[in-house]
Motif scaffolding. Sequence first.
Motif, PDB file in Angstrom:
ATOM      1  N   THR A  57       0.843  -1.072   0.145  1.00 45.15           N
ATOM      2  CA  THR A  57       0.084   0.003  -0.197  1.00 45.15           C
ATOM      3  C   THR A  57       0.877   1.256  -0.202  1.00 45.15           C
ATOM      4  O   THR A  57       2.008   1.138   0.279  1.00 45.15           O
ATOM      5  N   PRO A  58       0.239   2.359  -0.165  1.00 45.85           N
ATOM      6  CA  PRO A  58       1.059   3.502  -0.166  1.00 45.85           C
ATOM      7  C   PRO A  58       1.748   3.903   1.034  1.00 45.85           C
ATOM      8  O   PRO A  58       3.009   4.607   1.369  1.00 45.85           O
ATOM      9  N   ASN A  59       1.218   3.293   2.284  1.00 46.87           N
ATOM     10  CA  ASN A  59       1.889   3.507   3.516  1.00 46.87           C
ATOM     11  C   ASN A  59       2.559   2.349   3.780  1.00 46.87           C
ATOM     12  O   ASN A  59       3.095   2.205   5.103  1.00 46.87           O
ATOM     13  N   GLY A  60       2.973   1.702   3.025  1.00 46.63           N
ATOM     14  CA  GLY A  60       3.955   0.367   3.428  1.00 46.63           C
ATOM     15  C   GLY A  60       3.274  -1.028   3.321  1.00 46.63           C
ATOM     16  O   GLY A  60       1.930  -0.918   3.273  1.00 46.63           O
ATOM     17  N   PRO A  61       3.862  -2.101   3.380  1.00 47.11           N
ATOM     18  CA  PRO A  61       3.376  -3.401   3.245  1.00 47.11           C
ATOM     19  C   PRO A  61       2.678  -3.582   4.497  1.00 47.11           C
ATOM     20  O   PRO A  61       2.862  -3.261   5.566  1.00 47.11           O
ATOM     21  N   THR A  62       1.437  -4.366   4.310  1.00 42.36           N
ATOM     22  CA  THR A  62       0.794  -5.101   5.373  1.00 42.36           C
ATOM     23  C   THR A  62       0.760  -6.793   5.274  1.00 42.36           C
ATOM     24  O   THR A  62       1.303  -7.260   4.138  1.00 42.36           O
ATOM     25  N   LEU A  63       0.856  -7.269   6.492  1.00 44.14           N
ATOM     26  CA  LEU A  63       0.910  -8.900   6.502  1.00 44.14           C
ATOM     27  C   LEU A  63       0.065  -9.161   7.556  1.00 44.14           C
ATOM     28  O   LEU A  63       0.035  -8.713   8.843  1.00 44.14           O
ATOM     29  N   ASN A  64      -0.431 -10.389   7.425  1.00 44.67           N
ATOM     30  CA  ASN A  64      -1.014 -11.098   8.616  1.00 44.67           C
ATOM     31  C   ASN A  64      -0.080 -12.087   9.363  1.00 44.67           C
ATOM     32  O   ASN A  64       0.528 -12.700   8.714  1.00 44.67           O
ATOM     33  N   ILE A  65      -0.236 -12.052  10.562  1.00 39.82           N
ATOM     34  CA  ILE A  65       0.774 -12.866  11.528  1.00 39.82           C
ATOM     35  C   ILE A  65      -0.242 -13.445  12.437  1.00 39.82           C
ATOM     36  O   ILE A  65      -1.390 -12.976  12.769  1.00 39.82           O
ATOM     37  N   ARG A  66       0.387 -14.519  13.078  1.00 42.06           N
ATOM     38  CA  ARG A  66      -0.328 -15.252  14.192  1.00 42.06           C
ATOM     39  C   ARG A  66       0.746 -15.721  15.084  1.00 42.06           C
ATOM     40  O   ARG A  66       2.044 -16.156  14.813  1.00 42.06           O
ATOM     41  N   VAL A  67       0.464 -15.506  16.460  1.00 43.34           N
ATOM     42  CA  VAL A  67       1.460 -15.847  17.460  1.00 43.34           C
ATOM     43  C   VAL A  67       0.730 -16.853  18.547  1.00 43.34           C
ATOM     44  O   VAL A  67      -0.556 -16.638  18.921  1.00 43.34           O
ATOM     45  N   SER A  68       1.644 -17.781  18.849  1.00 43.78           N
ATOM     46  CA  SER A  68       0.908 -18.649  19.988  1.00 43.78           C
ATOM     47  C   SER A  68       1.745 -18.706  21.022  1.00 43.78           C
ATOM     48  O   SER A  68       3.116 -18.659  20.671  1.00 43.78           O
ATOM     49  N   ARG A  69       1.657 -18.405  22.228  1.00 50.15           N
ATOM     50  CA  ARG A  69       2.555 -18.498  23.368  1.00 50.15           C
ATOM     51  C   ARG A  69       2.491 -19.618  24.146  1.00 50.15           C
ATOM     52  O   ARG A  69       1.414 -20.336  24.345  1.00 50.15           O
ATOM     53  N   ALA A  70       3.462 -19.921  24.848  1.00 50.98           N
ATOM     54  CA  ALA A  70       3.698 -21.401  25.509  1.00 50.98           C
ATOM     55  C   ALA A  70       2.763 -21.116  26.970  1.00 50.98           C
ATOM     56  O   ALA A  70       2.307 -22.126  27.567  1.00 50.98           O
ATOM     57  N   MET A  71       2.766 -19.938  27.317  1.00 49.24           N
ATOM     58  CA  MET A  71       2.195 -19.565  28.639  1.00 49.24           C
ATOM     59  C   MET A  71       1.014 -18.291  28.290  1.00 49.24           C
ATOM     60  O   MET A  71       1.211 -17.599  27.473  1.00 49.24           O
ATOM     61  N   LEU A  72       0.313 -18.018  29.360  1.00 45.04           N
ATOM     62  CA  LEU A  72      -0.802 -16.897  29.402  1.00 45.04           C
ATOM     63  C   LEU A  72       0.072 -15.703  29.432  1.00 45.04           C
ATOM     64  O   LEU A  72       0.940 -15.545  30.226  1.00 45.04           O
ATOM     65  N   HIS A  73      -0.213 -14.769  28.549  1.00 46.18           N
ATOM     66  CA  HIS A  73       0.288 -13.459  28.450  1.00 46.18           C
ATOM     67  C   HIS A  73      -0.717 -12.415  28.649  1.00 46.18           C
ATOM     68  O   HIS A  73      -2.045 -12.756  28.426  1.00 46.18           O
ATOM     69  N   THR A  74      -0.220 -11.148  28.699  1.00 51.65           N
ATOM     70  CA  THR A  74      -1.465  -9.966  28.692  1.00 51.65           C
ATOM     71  C   THR A  74      -0.914  -8.896  27.673  1.00 51.65           C
ATOM     72  O   THR A  74       0.355  -8.738  27.797  1.00 51.65           O
ATOM     73  N   SER A  75      -1.629  -8.593  26.954  1.00 51.42           N
ATOM     74  CA  SER A  75      -1.256  -7.417  25.729  1.00 51.42           C
ATOM     75  C   SER A  75      -1.004  -6.145  26.718  1.00 51.42           C
ATOM     76  O   SER A  75      -1.461  -6.047  27.844  1.00 51.42           O
ATOM     77  N   THR A  76      -0.611  -5.143  25.767  1.00 45.15           N
ATOM     78  CA  THR A  76      -0.360  -3.786  26.354  1.00 45.15           C
ATOM     79  C   THR A  76      -1.622  -3.123  26.680  1.00 45.15           C
ATOM     80  O   THR A  76      -1.563  -2.106  27.733  1.00 45.15           O
ATOM     81  N   GLU A  77      -2.893  -3.530  26.328  1.00 44.74           N
ATOM     82  CA  GLU A  77      -4.002  -3.211  26.528  1.00 44.74           C
ATOM     83  C   GLU A  77      -4.630  -3.747  27.732  1.00 44.74           C
ATOM     84  O   GLU A  77      -5.799  -3.639  28.153  1.00 44.74           O
ATOM     85  N   GLY A  78      -4.036  -4.783  28.391  1.00 46.33           N
ATOM     86  CA  GLY A  78      -4.448  -5.617  29.400  1.00 46.33           C
ATOM     87  C   GLY A  78      -5.230  -6.779  29.262  1.00 46.33           C
ATOM     88  O   GLY A  78      -5.892  -7.170  29.979  1.00 46.33           O
ATOM     89  N   ILE A  79      -5.468  -7.170  27.707  1.00 41.44           N
ATOM     90  CA  ILE A  79      -5.931  -8.425  27.347  1.00 41.44           C
ATOM     91  C   ILE A  79      -5.105  -9.665  27.482  1.00 41.44           C
ATOM     92  O   ILE A  79      -4.166  -9.826  27.111  1.00 41.44           O
ATOM     93  N   PRO A  80      -5.711 -10.681  28.403  1.00 45.24           N
ATOM     94  CA  PRO A  80      -5.089 -11.756  28.504  1.00 45.24           C
ATOM     95  C   PRO A  80      -5.369 -12.803  27.222  1.00 45.24           C
ATOM     96  O   PRO A  80      -6.149 -12.468  26.414  1.00 45.24           O
TER      97      PRO A  80
END
Length: 151
Positions: A57-80
């Motif tokens: 896109t004009p603002n740079g490439p976009t890409l879909n990613i997916r991440v699975s963690r070994a343990m429960l984590h919390t996002s910077t928004e506080g979402i487990p």
Amino acid sequence: MFYLLSTFIGMSRITAFFFMFYCAAAHAQASLLTFVGYPGDAQNDVLEADSQSRSITPNGPTLNIRVSRAMLHTSTEGIPFRSYTATVRVDCAAKTARFETASFYMMPLWEGKPHRTLVYAPTEVRPLLFRYFDPNPLHRIVAASCVVVRR
């Protein structure tokens, strides 16, 4: 002799069936590039990018990613979460990336339905950081997204 030949032919058919099954499964995941871990490993961290989702896109490439963690984590928004899928936008000049969308799952390997989905406004910059990954794969994701195809 006939018994051995018929057994060999039967084994060849079984082998051919399993080979076709394996190839079909491999083809279904062919567009996923694994940057961390091993596909399907719920006990360890996994990071994959969908190479076919990359768009320029004009603002740079976009890409879909997916991440699975070994343990429960919390996002910077506080979402487990244990896993998430996201669309990210890459800034090739700055060698950074940011989230455009993110869907969070309580189970590893994106099982079930996401319990929370966020869509970030263009003014709401959420940097892609890959906290707690060692080594951090961000530079590899940026490099893979910013490759220029020459004709």
